[in-house]
Design a protein around this motif. Structure first.
Motif, PDB file in Angstrom:
ATOM      1  N   GLY A   1      11.551  68.941  21.434  1.00  0.00           N
ATOM      2  CA  GLY A   1      12.053  69.701  22.581  1.00  0.00           C
ATOM      3  C   GLY A   1      13.246  69.029  23.234  1.00  0.00           C
ATOM      4  N   SER A   2      13.211  67.710  23.308  1.00  0.00           N
ATOM      5  CA  SER A   2      14.331  66.969  23.866  1.00  0.00           C
ATOM      6  C   SER A   2      15.571  67.094  22.989  1.00  0.00           C
ATOM      7  N   ALA A   3      15.368  66.992  21.688  1.00  0.00           N
ATOM      8  CA  ALA A   3      16.499  67.070  20.765  1.00  0.00           C
ATOM      9  C   ALA A   3      17.129  68.456  20.751  1.00  0.00           C
ATOM     10  N   LEU A   4      16.302  69.486  20.829  1.00  0.00           N
ATOM     11  CA  LEU A   4      16.820  70.858  20.763  1.00  0.00           C
ATOM     12  C   LEU A   4      17.518  71.295  22.047  1.00  0.00           C
ATOM     13  N   THR A   5      17.179  70.676  23.173  1.00  0.00           N
ATOM     14  CA  THR A   5      17.758  71.101  24.452  1.00  0.00           C
ATOM     15  C   THR A   5      18.721  70.065  25.033  1.00  0.00           C
ATOM     16  N   ASN A   6      19.264  69.208  24.180  1.00  0.00           N
ATOM     17  CA  ASN A   6      20.209  68.175  24.624  1.00  0.00           C
ATOM     18  C   ASN A   6      19.629  67.300  25.732  1.00  0.00           C
ATOM     19  N   ARG A   7      18.418  66.817  25.511  1.00  0.00           N
ATOM     20  CA  ARG A   7      17.717  65.892  26.411  1.00  0.00           C
ATOM     21  C   ARG A   7      17.400  66.496  27.770  1.00  0.00           C
ATOM     22  N   SER A   8      17.152  67.771  27.800  1.00  0.00           N
ATOM     23  CA  SER A   8      16.753  68.434  29.031  1.00  0.00           C
ATOM     24  C   SER A   8      15.314  68.050  29.379  1.00  0.00           C
ATOM     25  N   THR A   9      15.064  67.790  30.643  1.00  0.00           N
ATOM     26  CA  THR A   9      13.718  67.437  31.083  1.00  0.00           C
ATOM     27  C   THR A   9      12.751  68.578  30.844  1.00  0.00           C
ATOM     28  N   LEU A  10      13.163  69.778  31.189  1.00  0.00           N
ATOM     29  CA  LEU A  10      12.306  70.943  31.004  1.00  0.00           C
ATOM     30  C   LEU A  10      12.009  71.178  29.521  1.00  0.00           C
ATOM     31  N   GLY A  11      12.996  70.990  28.668  1.00  0.00           N
ATOM     32  CA  GLY A  11      12.791  71.145  27.228  1.00  0.00           C
ATOM     33  C   GLY A  11      11.839  70.097  26.673  1.00  0.00           C
ATOM     34  N   THR A  12      11.953  68.882  27.179  1.00  0.00           N
ATOM     35  CA  THR A  12      11.067  67.802  26.731  1.00  0.00           C
ATOM     36  C   THR A  12       9.626  68.077  27.148  1.00  0.00           C
ATOM     37  N   ILE A  13       9.443  68.457  28.396  1.00  0.00           N
ATOM     38  CA  ILE A  13       8.099  68.740  28.888  1.00  0.00           C
ATOM     39  C   ILE A  13       7.511  69.958  28.176  1.00  0.00           C
ATOM     40  N   GLY A  14       8.310  70.999  28.026  1.00  0.00           N
ATOM     41  CA  GLY A  14       7.840  72.199  27.325  1.00  0.00           C
ATOM     42  C   GLY A  14       7.475  71.911  25.882  1.00  0.00           C
ATOM     43  N   GLY A  15       8.289  71.117  25.205  1.00  0.00           N
ATOM     44  CA  GLY A  15       7.989  70.742  23.832  1.00  0.00           C
ATOM     45  C   GLY A  15       6.726  69.905  23.728  1.00  0.00           C
ATOM     46  N   ALA A  16       6.533  69.000  24.674  1.00  0.00           N
ATOM     47  CA  ALA A  16       5.338  68.156  24.662  1.00  0.00           C
ATOM     48  C   ALA A  16       4.076  68.979  24.900  1.00  0.00           C
ATOM     49  N   VAL A  17       4.138  69.899  25.835  1.00  0.00           N
ATOM     50  CA  VAL A  17       2.973  70.743  26.124  1.00  0.00           C
ATOM     51  C   VAL A  17       2.664  71.647  24.931  1.00  0.00           C
ATOM     52  N   GLY A  18       3.696  72.285  24.400  1.00  0.00           N
ATOM     53  CA  GLY A  18       3.493  73.151  23.237  1.00  0.00           C
ATOM     54  C   GLY A  18       3.001  72.390  22.021  1.00  0.00           C
ATOM     55  N   GLY A  19       3.577  71.221  21.771  1.00  0.00           N
ATOM     56  CA  GLY A  19       3.149  70.404  20.649  1.00  0.00           C
ATOM     57  C   GLY A  19       1.725  69.900  20.806  1.00  0.00           C
ATOM     58  N   ALA A  20       1.355  69.535  22.032  1.00  0.00           N
ATOM     59  CA  ALA A  20      -0.014  69.081  22.278  1.00  0.00           C
ATOM     60  C   ALA A  20      -1.013  70.208  22.032  1.00  0.00           C
ATOM     61  N   TYR A  21      -0.676  71.398  22.477  1.00  0.00           N
ATOM     62  CA  TYR A  21      -1.567  72.546  22.253  1.00  0.00           C
ATOM     63  C   TYR A  21      -1.718  72.840  20.764  1.00  0.00           C
ATOM     64  N   LEU A  22      -0.602  72.891  20.046  1.00  0.00           N
ATOM     65  CA  LEU A  22      -0.658  73.172  18.610  1.00  0.00           C
ATOM     66  C   LEU A  22      -1.382  72.062  17.852  1.00  0.00           C
ATOM     67  N   GLY A  23      -1.125  70.818  18.214  1.00  0.00           N
ATOM     68  CA  GLY A  23      -1.805  69.700  17.561  1.00  0.00           C
ATOM     69  C   GLY A  23      -3.301  69.726  17.778  1.00  0.00           C
ATOM     70  N   ARG A  24      -3.713  70.090  18.982  1.00  0.00           N
ATOM     71  CA  ARG A  24      -5.157  70.184  19.270  1.00  0.00           C
ATOM     72  C   ARG A  24      -5.806  71.305  18.475  1.00  0.00           C
ATOM     73  N   GLU A  25      -5.136  72.440  18.408  1.00  0.00           N
ATOM     74  CA  GLU A  25      -5.688  73.560  17.640  1.00  0.00           C
ATOM     75  C   GLU A  25      -5.751  73.244  16.148  1.00  0.00           C
ATOM     76  N   LEU A  26      -4.736  72.597  15.623  1.00  0.00           N
ATOM     77  CA  LEU A  26      -4.748  72.218  14.201  1.00  0.00           C
ATOM     78  C   LEU A  26      -5.842  71.176  13.935  1.00  0.00           C
ATOM     79  N   GLY A  27      -6.032  70.255  14.857  1.00  0.00           N
ATOM     80  CA  GLY A  27      -7.101  69.265  14.711  1.00  0.00           C
ATOM     81  C   GLY A  27      -8.472  69.897  14.764  1.00  0.00           C
TER      82      GLY A  27
END
Length: 72
Positions: A42-68
């Motif tokens: 999320g940080s890389a795709l949004t040029n180090r935007s805070t909102l992009g980083t947080i959104g990516g982390a939340v989305g990734g955590a949700y997907l990782g938990r579901e895959l686990g």
């Protein structure tokens, strides 16, 4: 120099954290790994935007938990 070492340090840190969680459930490990990967992406795709980083982390955590959860 910092831009080249940051992803490597993030990967090493994630590996250390996941290794320390030997007794953790797969859902929890997936959530941590997904959160780190999602935050970095999320940080890389949004040029180090805070909102992009947080959104990516939340989305990734949700997907990782579901895959686990489904990998049993």
């Amino acid at each position: 120099m910092i831009k080249k070492t940051t992803p490597i340090l993030a990967i090493i840190f994630t590996m250390i954290v996941l290794t320390a969680c030997g007794g953790a459930r797969r859902e929890d490990l997936g959530m941590v790994a997904g959160g780190v990967a999602g935050g970095y992406l999320g940080s890389a795709l949004t040029n180090r935007s805070t909102l992009g980083t947080i959104g990516g982390a939340v989305g990734g955590a949700y997907l990782g938990r579901e895959l686990g959860r489904r990998s049993r």
